[in-house]
Design an enzyme around this catalytic site. Structure first.
Site, PDB file in Angstrom:
ATOM      1  CB  CYS A   1      -0.955   0.003   1.189  1.00  0.00           C
ATOM      2  SG  CYS A   1      -1.819  -1.575   1.338  1.00  0.00           S
TER       3      CYS A   1
ATOM      4  CG  HIS B   1      -2.390   4.310   5.405  1.00  0.00           C
ATOM      5  ND1 HIS B   1      -2.278   4.178   4.041  1.00  0.00           N
ATOM      6  CD2 HIS B   1      -2.540   3.042   5.878  1.00  0.00           C
ATOM      7  CE1 HIS B   1      -2.350   2.887   3.707  1.00  0.00           C
ATOM      8  NE2 HIS B   1      -2.514   2.180   4.804  1.00  0.00           N
TER       9      HIS B   1
ATOM     10  CG  HIS C   1      -6.638   0.558   1.447  1.00  0.00           C
ATOM     11  ND1 HIS C   1      -5.693   1.266   0.718  1.00  0.00           N
ATOM     12  CD2 HIS C   1      -5.920  -0.206   2.311  1.00  0.00           C
ATOM     13  CE1 HIS C   1      -4.489   0.954   1.127  1.00  0.00           C
ATOM     14  NE2 HIS C   1      -4.575   0.061   2.082  1.00  0.00           N
TER      15      HIS C   1
END
Lengths: 84, 208, 402
Positions: free
Chosen positions: C163, C296, C331
């Site tokens: 990620c 995040h 996400h």
């Protein structure tokens, strides 16, 4: 119950790739997580998979995990209770 | 700038051998990659049970780094954030992707899914050695010594690292090749200058 | 030759996500508080009616028509091309100007979506399945397709670190410029939704069955999303040849490893802390200089407390405004760093702050609360964007006004 526990020990060693451990070395009441066998959170998820694959039991509430997976004996007791 | 950068250790695992600093340390004719890797672990008596949970890419990278960093590496000379990792390969995590995908047929395996990213091997190495510096993982068609040399030299030049492990960690099915090297700013005995040619030579050692 | 303080400018941005097919579309949704999360429509999966996702609202055919690529290609490549092309056009740089140009792209899933189609046929019968579907499986292959589409040949590479991937692409691009290897770098990432990741994340039990609630006390996990985000980074010399105003500068960046667990973050957020601190050091800024943090903020129990704890340690007592735009876009894995970098650059250009949607109960353990409303006309001078990946790979980028 004894046969179930001994099966479980074998399955745990296989499912979790615990190649350095012999199934008979795992104590019936030995803590599986943190100390004892030292399993971690990913191992916990694999145990949920094990319950489903080997015993067709779905652990719906992940929060029950710590109680159910505390030791081989608690796992066996849980499996028996679900089968009844 | 590269005048004061040295390859203070190297390790390659390929073609059934383990080579450290140019010397063959172990050999085993086992053709199954996983069994071969386990035989290395057992031969060197490495005592890290977590090893067994790793996928083949992590096993390969972890072993190569474990053998690389022997007693002559003074970890205490560095802060954890000063030690970096720069790895590369061709297949990413494809070896495990395929195995994981087999499990999706019945019940997806969380333990396998965790390894379906090529950088997890760096995570395992950092957990083992408590390294907290910069990590990078590049995907290339083939080993690129020039790229690694330049990139790692720049990390030193910018002060991002004071020690760095780099290399190539590739495995797909039973084809594997790991070549890793430790770069430091100290000239130890038998240390080689950090050049593209020397890096390439380390990679070639197990190839002919 | 490396010039530490060489400026790196953002000359162009491009993005496609669940909330918009381009920059304008995304901005409008961010302003209106319209999230792109909903039921699965595109994947044929057993989770179809249980797990919300954030899909890009364009079919492969529509993406192909918009980009000029074949609709038979991986969706990751199509999404990547969509956003990279927008960024490239936005920057208005003609290749003929003799600028050394590169493409650094990230993804975590590569051409997995088409491989899945191949695999299901192949499993039933080893002789079936269209091999064409697996030809572009590797992460690197997807990058090459987009590079070819843009006409960039000099320097093309792929980064794959989960990620944090596209954040790492961006600061790698900046390094290439500071080392005078390239003048222009198109950097970012793309990822498409696949059964591979959906099943995988589900088996890790970190998906929310409802719409995610980042930084909420009662959060239950993340929603997976897809998309792509790219920046066109340029050197001072290249910027001088472009007749448009730059968005901002990339003034700081850092990467660190949490060294705790393959998928969980450490309780004290050591990796996040080190990444944010390193980015500040690189930019020469103090914590109180940061106007806004794009978190995040995935909405998992673990990430949000870990990231929140690191922020508390680093910024106490001057907490900047902050929000997680994953409450809008889901996400997007390998694309998240790139998409959120675009949002960060836009925040500086337009002097706006994005809201953290669906925040009902602030986290008790933290002494700050993310912003709940969209704000404009605020001073946004420096933006910190966090991207933390599996394997403990933590990256932070800082964008600064011109």
């Amino acid at each position: 119950m004894d046969k179930l526990m001994s099966d479980l020990k074998r399955q745990i060693v296989e499912q979790l790739n615990l190649q350095h451990v012999k199934p008979e070395e795992i104590g019936d009441d030995q803590p599986l997580f943190v100390e004892g066998l030292g399993l971690d959170s990913i191992d916990a998820l694999e145990l949920i998979v094990l319950l489903q694959q080997q015993y067709n039991i779905k652990l719906n509430n992940a929060e029950d995990g710590p109680k159910v997976f505390q030791s081989v004996r608690t796992m066996a007791a849980y499996i028996q209770s679900q089968r009844a | 700038m590269t005048e004061n950068l040295y390859i203070t250790a190297s390790c390659s695992i390929a073609g059934n051998v383990v080579v450290k600093d140019g010397k063959k340390l172990f050999e085993n004719a086992e053709t199954n990659a996983q069994l071969f890797l386990v035989s290395i672990y057992q031969h060197f008596a490495l005592n890290y049970p977590r090893f067994y949970k790793m996928d083949n890419l992590a096993k390969l990278g972890w072993l190569a780094t474990e053998i690389l960093l022997d007693a002559s590496f003074s970890k205490q000379d560095y802060q954890p954030e000063e030690i970096g990792l720069v790895f590369s390969n061709r297949s990413g995590s494809l070896d495990t992707d395929i195995k994981y995908y087999e499990t999706v047929k019945t019940i997806a395996s969380p333990a396998l899914f965790v390894y379906t990213l090529p950088n997890i091997v760096m995570g395992e190495i950092c957990i083992r050695h408590h390294f907290k510096g910069e990590n990078d993982f590049f995907i290339f068609d083939r080993f690129d010594a020039g790229f690694l040399q330049e990139y790692m030299a720049h990390l030193f030049a910018t002060g991002a690292v004071r020690a760095c492990i780099g290399g190539w960690i590739e495995i797909l099915d039973n084809d594997y090749h790991a070549s890793v090297f430790l770069i430091e700013q100290k000239k130890k005995e038998n240390a080689l200058l950090f050049t593209e040619e020397n890096i390439h030579h380390i990679y070639q050692i197990t190839h002919g | 030759m490396y010039t530490k303080n060489a400026a790196v400018y953002v000359a162009g941005v491009g993005v496609v996500s669940a909330i918009g097919n381009n920059t304008a579309g995304c901005l409008l949704a961010l302003e209106n508080g319209t999230a792109g999360i909903g039921p699965i429509t595109s994947l044929d999966t057993i989770h179809k009616n249980t797990l919300p996702v954030a899909e890009v609202k364009l079919s492969n055919a529509q993406l192909a028509a918009a980009t000029g690529l074949s609709s038979q290609l991986s969706r990751t490549a199509l999404l990547g091309m969509m956003a990279a092309k927008e960024a490239w056009t936005d920057a208005g740089i003609a290749q003929q100007k003799g600028l050394r140009t590169g493409f650094v792209s990230a993804n975590s899933v590569g051409g997995m979506d088409t491989t899945e189609y191949f695999f299901s046929s192949f499993l039933k019968n080893r002789r079936s399945g269209r091999l064409r579907n697996v030809v572009n499986h590797e992460c690197g292959a997807v990058t090459e397709l987009v590079a070819d589409g843009l006409g960039i040949k000099n320097y093309v590479t792929t980064i794959s670190t989960a990620c944090s991937s596209s954040a790492n692409s961006i600061f790698y691009g900046a390094r290439l410029i500071k080392h005078n290897i390239l003048d222009v770098v198109v950097a970012g990432g793309a990822d498409a939704l696949t059964k591979f990741t959906l099943n995988g994340f589900n088996t890790l039990q970190i998906l929310d069955k409802e719409f995610c609630q980042p930084f909420d006390e009662n959060r239950h996990g993340l929603n997976l999303g897809e998309g792509a985000g790219y920046l066109v980074l340029v050197s001072e010399k290249a910027a001088a040849t472009i007749r448009k105003k730059m968005y901002c500068r990339l003034s700081g960046y850092s990467n660190a490893n949490d060294a705790h667990h393959q998928t969980a973050s450490s309780p004290d957020g050591a990796g996040s802390y080190a990444a944010m601190k390193g980015a500040l050091a690189g930019s020469g800024l103090q914590p109180e200089d940061i106007s806004y943090i794009n978190l995040h903020g995935t909405g998992t129990f673990n990430n949000d407390i870990s990231e929140g704890t690191a922020i508390k340690r680093l910024f106490e007592p001057h907490y900047p405004k902050m929000s997680s735009t994953k409450a809008f876009t889901g996400h997007t894995l390998g694309a998240s760093g790139g998409i959120e970098a675009v949002f960060s650059a836009l925040a500086i250009q337009h002097q706006i702050i994005y809201p953290n949607l669906r925040l009902q109960t602030p986290m008790q353990a933290l002494p700050f609360v993310p912003e709940k409303t969209f704000q404009q006309g605020v001073a946004v001078d420096h933006v910190l964007s966090n991207s933390f990946g599996f394997g403990g790979n933590c990256s932070s980028l800082i964008f600064s006004k011109l």
